[in-house]
Motif scaffolding. Structure first.
Motif, PDB file in Angstrom:
ATOM      1  N   SER A 261      -0.475  -0.797 -11.086  1.00  0.00           N
ATOM      2  CA  SER A 261      -0.608  -2.118 -11.573  1.00  0.00           C
ATOM      3  C   SER A 261       1.127  -2.494 -11.906  1.00  0.00           C
ATOM      4  O   SER A 261       1.605  -2.248 -13.092  1.00  0.00           O
ATOM      5  CB  SER A 261      -1.297  -2.365 -12.944  1.00  0.00           C
ATOM      6  OG  SER A 261      -1.132  -3.538 -13.495  1.00  0.00           O
ATOM      7  N   THR A 262       1.886  -2.889 -10.826  1.00  0.00           N
ATOM      8  CA  THR A 262       3.232  -3.179 -11.096  1.00  0.00           C
ATOM      9  C   THR A 262       3.464  -4.490 -11.550  1.00  0.00           C
ATOM     10  O   THR A 262       2.762  -5.387 -11.269  1.00  0.00           O
ATOM     11  CB  THR A 262       3.923  -2.842 -10.030  1.00  0.00           C
ATOM     12  OG1 THR A 262       3.544  -3.782  -8.959  1.00  0.00           O
ATOM     13  CG2 THR A 262       3.710  -1.430  -9.408  1.00  0.00           C
ATOM     14  N   ASP A 263       4.725  -4.782 -12.221  1.00  0.00           N
ATOM     15  CA  ASP A 263       5.094  -6.161 -12.442  1.00  0.00           C
ATOM     16  C   ASP A 263       5.066  -7.157 -11.226  1.00  0.00           C
ATOM     17  O   ASP A 263       5.015  -8.212 -11.301  1.00  0.00           O
ATOM     18  CB  ASP A 263       6.710  -6.074 -13.094  1.00  0.00           C
ATOM     19  CG  ASP A 263       6.229  -5.591 -14.541  1.00  0.00           C
ATOM     20  OD1 ASP A 263       5.384  -5.725 -15.145  1.00  0.00           O
ATOM     21  OD2 ASP A 263       7.515  -5.066 -14.934  1.00  0.00           O
ATOM     22  N   LYS A 264       5.697  -6.426 -10.114  1.00  0.00           N
ATOM     23  CA  LYS A 264       5.830  -7.299  -8.781  1.00  0.00           C
ATOM     24  C   LYS A 264       4.485  -7.787  -8.230  1.00  0.00           C
ATOM     25  O   LYS A 264       4.405  -9.130  -7.976  1.00  0.00           O
ATOM     26  CB  LYS A 264       6.422  -6.442  -7.707  1.00  0.00           C
ATOM     27  CG  LYS A 264       7.993  -6.445  -7.723  1.00  0.00           C
ATOM     28  CD  LYS A 264       8.778  -5.647  -6.645  1.00  0.00           C
ATOM     29  CE  LYS A 264       8.209  -4.527  -6.158  1.00  0.00           C
ATOM     30  NZ  LYS A 264       8.764  -3.852  -4.843  1.00  0.00           N
ATOM     31  N   MET A 265       3.366  -7.171  -8.327  1.00  0.00           N
ATOM     32  CA  MET A 265       2.149  -7.460  -8.102  1.00  0.00           C
ATOM     33  C   MET A 265       1.451  -8.546  -8.970  1.00  0.00           C
ATOM     34  O   MET A 265       1.228  -9.519  -8.789  1.00  0.00           O
ATOM     35  CB  MET A 265       1.332  -6.088  -7.869  1.00  0.00           C
ATOM     36  CG  MET A 265      -0.110  -6.652  -7.537  1.00  0.00           C
ATOM     37  SD  MET A 265      -1.407  -5.576  -7.601  1.00  0.00           S
ATOM     38  CE  MET A 265      -1.525  -5.243  -9.451  1.00  0.00           C
ATOM     39  N   ILE A 269       0.229 -12.531  -8.660  1.00  0.00           N
ATOM     40  CA  ILE A 269      -1.219 -12.764  -9.148  1.00  0.00           C
ATOM     41  C   ILE A 269      -1.203 -13.979 -10.066  1.00  0.00           C
ATOM     42  O   ILE A 269      -1.946 -14.824 -10.270  1.00  0.00           O
ATOM     43  CB  ILE A 269      -2.040 -11.865  -9.940  1.00  0.00           C
ATOM     44  CG1 ILE A 269      -2.213 -10.550  -8.562  1.00  0.00           C
ATOM     45  CG2 ILE A 269      -3.336 -12.150 -10.326  1.00  0.00           C
ATOM     46  CD1 ILE A 269      -2.682  -9.232  -9.194  1.00  0.00           C
ATOM     47  N   SER A 270      -0.344 -13.937 -11.216  1.00  0.00           N
ATOM     48  CA  SER A 270       0.079 -14.773 -12.145  1.00  0.00           C
ATOM     49  C   SER A 270       0.236 -16.200 -11.749  1.00  0.00           C
ATOM     50  O   SER A 270      -0.214 -17.442 -12.203  1.00  0.00           O
ATOM     51  CB  SER A 270       1.098 -14.466 -13.225  1.00  0.00           C
ATOM     52  OG  SER A 270       2.533 -14.566 -12.713  1.00  0.00           O
ATOM     53  N   HIS A 271       0.936 -16.453 -10.654  1.00  0.00           N
ATOM     54  CA  HIS A 271       1.643 -17.683  -9.963  1.00  0.00           C
ATOM     55  C   HIS A 271       0.106 -18.191  -9.405  1.00  0.00           C
ATOM     56  O   HIS A 271      -0.350 -19.273  -9.529  1.00  0.00           O
ATOM     57  CB  HIS A 271       2.434 -17.510  -8.739  1.00  0.00           C
ATOM     58  CG  HIS A 271       3.623 -17.526  -9.543  1.00  0.00           C
ATOM     59  ND1 HIS A 271       4.338 -16.354 -10.108  1.00  0.00           N
ATOM     60  CD2 HIS A 271       4.596 -18.377  -9.553  1.00  0.00           C
ATOM     61  CE1 HIS A 271       5.500 -16.637 -10.702  1.00  0.00           C
ATOM     62  NE2 HIS A 271       5.683 -17.708 -10.071  1.00  0.00           N
ATOM     63  N   LEU A 290      -8.982  -8.994  -6.942  1.00  0.00           N
ATOM     64  CA  LEU A 290      -7.703  -9.782  -7.398  1.00  0.00           C
ATOM     65  C   LEU A 290      -6.382  -9.033  -7.135  1.00  0.00           C
ATOM     66  O   LEU A 290      -5.436  -9.647  -6.683  1.00  0.00           O
ATOM     67  CB  LEU A 290      -7.905 -10.070  -8.687  1.00  0.00           C
ATOM     68  CG  LEU A 290      -6.725 -11.380  -9.223  1.00  0.00           C
ATOM     69  CD1 LEU A 290      -6.822 -12.572  -8.187  1.00  0.00           C
ATOM     70  CD2 LEU A 290      -6.988 -11.604 -10.663  1.00  0.00           C
ATOM     71  N   ASP A 291      -6.436  -7.811  -7.217  1.00  0.00           N
ATOM     72  CA  ASP A 291      -5.007  -6.936  -7.218  1.00  0.00           C
ATOM     73  C   ASP A 291      -5.388  -5.949  -6.064  1.00  0.00           C
ATOM     74  O   ASP A 291      -6.335  -5.952  -5.387  1.00  0.00           O
ATOM     75  CB  ASP A 291      -4.827  -6.082  -8.345  1.00  0.00           C
ATOM     76  CG  ASP A 291      -5.964  -5.116  -8.885  1.00  0.00           C
ATOM     77  OD1 ASP A 291      -6.198  -4.240  -7.825  1.00  0.00           O
ATOM     78  OD2 ASP A 291      -6.717  -5.348  -9.902  1.00  0.00           O
ATOM     79  N   CYS A 292      -4.257  -5.325  -5.569  1.00  0.00           N
ATOM     80  CA  CYS A 292      -4.304  -4.283  -4.777  1.00  0.00           C
ATOM     81  C   CYS A 292      -3.544  -3.097  -5.020  1.00  0.00           C
ATOM     82  O   CYS A 292      -3.046  -2.398  -4.032  1.00  0.00           O
ATOM     83  CB  CYS A 292      -3.377  -4.815  -3.393  1.00  0.00           C
ATOM     84  SG  CYS A 292      -1.617  -4.979  -3.669  1.00  0.00           S
ATOM     85  N   ASP A 293      -3.520  -2.784  -6.493  1.00  0.00           N
ATOM     86  CA  ASP A 293      -2.816  -1.669  -7.000  1.00  0.00           C
ATOM     87  C   ASP A 293      -3.169  -0.440  -6.421  1.00  0.00           C
ATOM     88  O   ASP A 293      -2.341   0.666  -6.426  1.00  0.00           O
ATOM     89  CB  ASP A 293      -3.107  -1.531  -8.599  1.00  0.00           C
ATOM     90  CG  ASP A 293      -4.437  -1.764  -8.830  1.00  0.00           C
ATOM     91  OD1 ASP A 293      -5.278  -1.425  -8.116  1.00  0.00           O
ATOM     92  OD2 ASP A 293      -4.654  -1.838 -10.286  1.00  0.00           O
ATOM     93  N   ASP A 294      -4.431  -0.230  -5.903  1.00  0.00           N
ATOM     94  CA  ASP A 294      -4.940   1.032  -5.308  1.00  0.00           C
ATOM     95  C   ASP A 294      -5.440   0.852  -3.793  1.00  0.00           C
ATOM     96  O   ASP A 294      -5.646   1.876  -3.394  1.00  0.00           O
ATOM     97  CB  ASP A 294      -6.079   1.697  -6.058  1.00  0.00           C
ATOM     98  CG  ASP A 294      -7.229   0.743  -5.930  1.00  0.00           C
ATOM     99  OD1 ASP A 294      -7.111  -0.312  -5.494  1.00  0.00           O
ATOM    100  OD2 ASP A 294      -8.361   1.230  -6.666  1.00  0.00           O
ATOM    101  N   GLN A 295      -4.844  -0.186  -3.099  1.00  0.00           N
ATOM    102  CA  GLN A 295      -5.104  -0.234  -1.585  1.00  0.00           C
ATOM    103  C   GLN A 295      -4.232   0.431  -0.764  1.00  0.00           C
ATOM    104  O   GLN A 295      -3.033   0.279  -1.045  1.00  0.00           O
ATOM    105  CB  GLN A 295      -5.155  -1.714  -1.429  1.00  0.00           C
ATOM    106  CG  GLN A 295      -6.196  -2.643  -1.780  1.00  0.00           C
ATOM    107  CD  GLN A 295      -6.158  -3.934  -1.199  1.00  0.00           C
ATOM    108  OE1 GLN A 295      -5.507  -4.355  -0.272  1.00  0.00           O
ATOM    109  NE2 GLN A 295      -6.790  -4.858  -1.932  1.00  0.00           N
ATOM    110  N   VAL A 296      -4.612   1.167   0.154  1.00  0.00           N
ATOM    111  CA  VAL A 296      -3.833   1.604   1.100  1.00  0.00           C
ATOM    112  C   VAL A 296      -3.152   0.515   2.013  1.00  0.00           C
ATOM    113  O   VAL A 296      -3.877  -0.274   2.348  1.00  0.00           O
ATOM    114  CB  VAL A 296      -4.573   2.719   2.101  1.00  0.00           C
ATOM    115  CG1 VAL A 296      -3.555   3.140   3.112  1.00  0.00           C
ATOM    116  CG2 VAL A 296      -5.119   3.950   1.224  1.00  0.00           C
TER     117      VAL A 296
END
Length: 307
Positions: A261-265, A269-271, A290-296
């Motif tokens: 869960s990075t700031d860039k990601m 998402i926030s936008h 919604l996120d891709c924090d653990d996607q390959v």
């Protein structure tokens, strides 16, 4: 008598055909084909609402409230008409016209969420907050390199030309300018500066990337968002599922995804969610995954230069 009856039938048939045409529809091979509204050449999305039907100029102004401020580096460059003109080229392919009005609004918010985040000069203490400063840039201000890959034979670097980030979803590297330029029928390899001179072309290049898979047997960002894409076993084992998170994977790979869960990601998402709120859809309809924090990554950076 029989001839009169036949003539009457012909007149009735002609009248029915005229009525159907007046209603903006005609029958063709048992299927309804719409010829009302925006040009679509028989696209199955032809009778759906165009983006300009539900996304108006005032909403564009709300999403990008500070783009023309004195602090904005691309003031007076981006505008609503440029976006609508570019979007109309892709509506027949389903951009903003897939799955009904709400899905269309969500897709526009998703696409513009990427655009806003990637062209933002916002920060937490900025007036209106960090999500209010999208479309601040149209090119990279201080490139650290020329982004030239000399070994690419198909799209070789042009002498004196630099391939730093430009556009609504910035493009980097000579081969990527060549690929996108071919897609939108513009010589971006020789003239990458077009993306910082023409807002319509800049939006067109970004929407082309959104709608187009970068490799065979891979989905586009559009497909993973609207549900056209069905993950394979390899995808599910790589934790790739349909949703907004996968759009980041398609567009940026492991530059954003698979890093936790990075700031860039979260900035992207926030936008997206902020734009959903402003468009009246609401962030509660952001969708699953919604996120891709653990996607390959679909395309690891070791295999391909990032856009």
């Amino acid at each position: 008598m029989a001839r009169c009856a036949a003539l009457l039938l012909l007149l009735l048939a002609a009248s029915a055909a005229a009525a159907a045409a007046a209603a903006g529809r005609k029958e063709k091979a048992g299927e309804k084909v719409c010829d009302k509204g925006w040009e679509c050449s028989g696209s199955r999305f032809c009778c759906n609402e165009a983006i300009s039907d539900y996304f108006k100029a005032y909403q564009f102004e709300e999403l990008f409230a500070h783009r023309n401020d004195a602090q904005a580096h691309a003031a007076d460059f981006w505008n609503y008409q440029a976006f609508i003109t570019a979007a109309a080229l892709f509506e027949p392919r389903g951009f903003g016209t897939t799955g009904g009005k709400e899905m269309g609004m969500r897709e526009v918010a998703a696409f513009l969420g990427h655009v806003g985040a990637k062209t933002s000069c916002g920060y937490r203490e900025a007036p209106g907050g960090e999500t209010a400063w999208g479309l601040c840039y149209n090119h990279e201000l201080s490139p650290s390199q020329s982004y030239c890959v000399d070994s690419n034979e198909l799209y070789p670097c042009v002498e004196g030309v630099e391939y730093y980030g430009r556009g609504a979803i910035p493009i980097y590297w000579n081969q990527n300018y060549g690929i996108v330029g071919k897609g939108i029928k513009q010589d971006l390899l020789n003239h990458p500066e077009l993306l910082e001179q023409n807002a319509t072309l800049a939006f067109e290049a970004a929407i082309w990337r959104w709608m187009t898979p970068m490799k065979r047997k891979q989905p586009s960002a559009h497909d993973v968002f609207v549900g056209n894409w069905k993950p394979t076993k390899n995808d599910t084992s790589s934790k790739r599922y349909p949703g907004f998170g996968a759009t980041m994977n398609v567009l940026y790979g492991d530059a954003i995804c698979g890093q936790g869960s990075t700031d860039k990601m979260n900035f992207i998402i926030s936008h997206y969610q902020h734009y959903l709120d402003l468009m009246g859809v609401g962030r509660e309809h952001s969708g699953d995954n919604l996120d891709c924090d653990d996607q390959v990554a679909f395309n690891p950076s070791s295999e391909n230069s990032d856009f």
